[in-house]
Design a protein around this motif. Structure first.
Motif, PDB file in Angstrom:
ATOM      1  N   ILE A   6      93.268  29.959 -61.596  1.00 29.61           N
ATOM      2  CA  ILE A   6      92.984  31.392 -61.479  1.00 29.61           C
ATOM      3  C   ILE A   6      91.872  31.731 -62.467  1.00 29.61           C
ATOM      4  O   ILE A   6      91.471  30.894 -63.274  1.00 29.61           O
ATOM      5  N   ASP A   7      91.405  32.948 -62.422  1.00 28.42           N
ATOM      6  CA  ASP A   7      90.589  33.512 -63.482  1.00 28.42           C
ATOM      7  C   ASP A   7      91.413  34.613 -64.124  1.00 28.42           C
ATOM      8  O   ASP A   7      92.275  35.216 -63.467  1.00 28.42           O
ATOM      9  N   ILE A   8      91.158  34.851 -65.391  1.00 27.36           N
ATOM     10  CA  ILE A   8      91.726  36.028 -66.045  1.00 27.36           C
ATOM     11  C   ILE A   8      90.589  36.775 -66.731  1.00 27.36           C
ATOM     12  O   ILE A   8      89.629  36.162 -67.203  1.00 27.36           O
ATOM     13  N   THR A   9      90.699  38.084 -66.744  1.00 28.88           N
ATOM     14  CA  THR A   9      89.769  38.913 -67.500  1.00 28.88           C
ATOM     15  C   THR A   9      90.558  39.594 -68.595  1.00 28.88           C
ATOM     16  O   THR A   9      91.480  40.377 -68.323  1.00 28.88           O
ATOM     17  N   THR A  10      90.217  39.238 -69.823  1.00 30.30           N
ATOM     18  CA  THR A  10      90.830  39.849 -70.996  1.00 30.30           C
ATOM     19  C   THR A  10      89.831  40.823 -71.603  1.00 30.30           C
ATOM     20  O   THR A  10      88.662  40.864 -71.212  1.00 30.30           O
TER      21      THR A  10
END
Length: 138
Positions: free
Chosen positions: A22-26
């Motif tokens: 997945i990708d995560i945006t923090t």
């Protein structure tokens, strides 16, 4: 939650590498700017987790989540969706060991659903960064 989204999140040990990426945006802890990275997610004890793996080194994504626990999880293989989520660090040693033991057992399957050398040992994962994901209502 939509059944297709739930199926994409609630992976089973039969899931391959592709389904686990997945990708995560923090939110950057110092800059406040969005930071997007590609990462594996894991299922253990009927929960969803992010884990830094065996290196034990500090990770920016984890430090960002400690400061700003809300983030976006981006499903990108099969189904595409951006899901609002909150990360909760797992710090209790007993709980961490139980969760990580299940993750390691999953990764040590014959079809090797990760990109790690096999067999991997629980002892190598005990100093990893581990965060439970809770999906937020939209």
């Amino acid at each position: 939650m939509d059944p297709a989204l739930r199926a994409a999140i609630e992976i089973t040990p039969a899931a391959g590498t592709y389904e686990r990426i997945i990708d995560i945006t923090t939110t950057g802890r110092r800059t406040g700017r969005p930071r997007r990275i590609e990462i594996f997610f894991y299922r253990a004890l009927n929960q969803t987790y992010l884990c830094s793996g065996t290196s034990g080194r500090p990770t920016s994504w984890y430090a960002n989540l400690l400061t700003h626990p809300e983030f976006t999880l981006h499903l990108k293989h099969g189904i595409r969706a951006d899901l609002a989520a909150r990360a909760t660090p797992v710090t209790d040693d007993t709980e961490r060991r139980r969760i990580l033991a299940e993750i390691v057992a999953d990764l040590n399957q014959p079809h090797n659903p990760g990109t790690i050398a096999q067999p991997t040992r629980l002892e190598d994962w005990l100093d990893s960064r581990l965060a439970r994901i809770t999906f937020l209502p939209t």
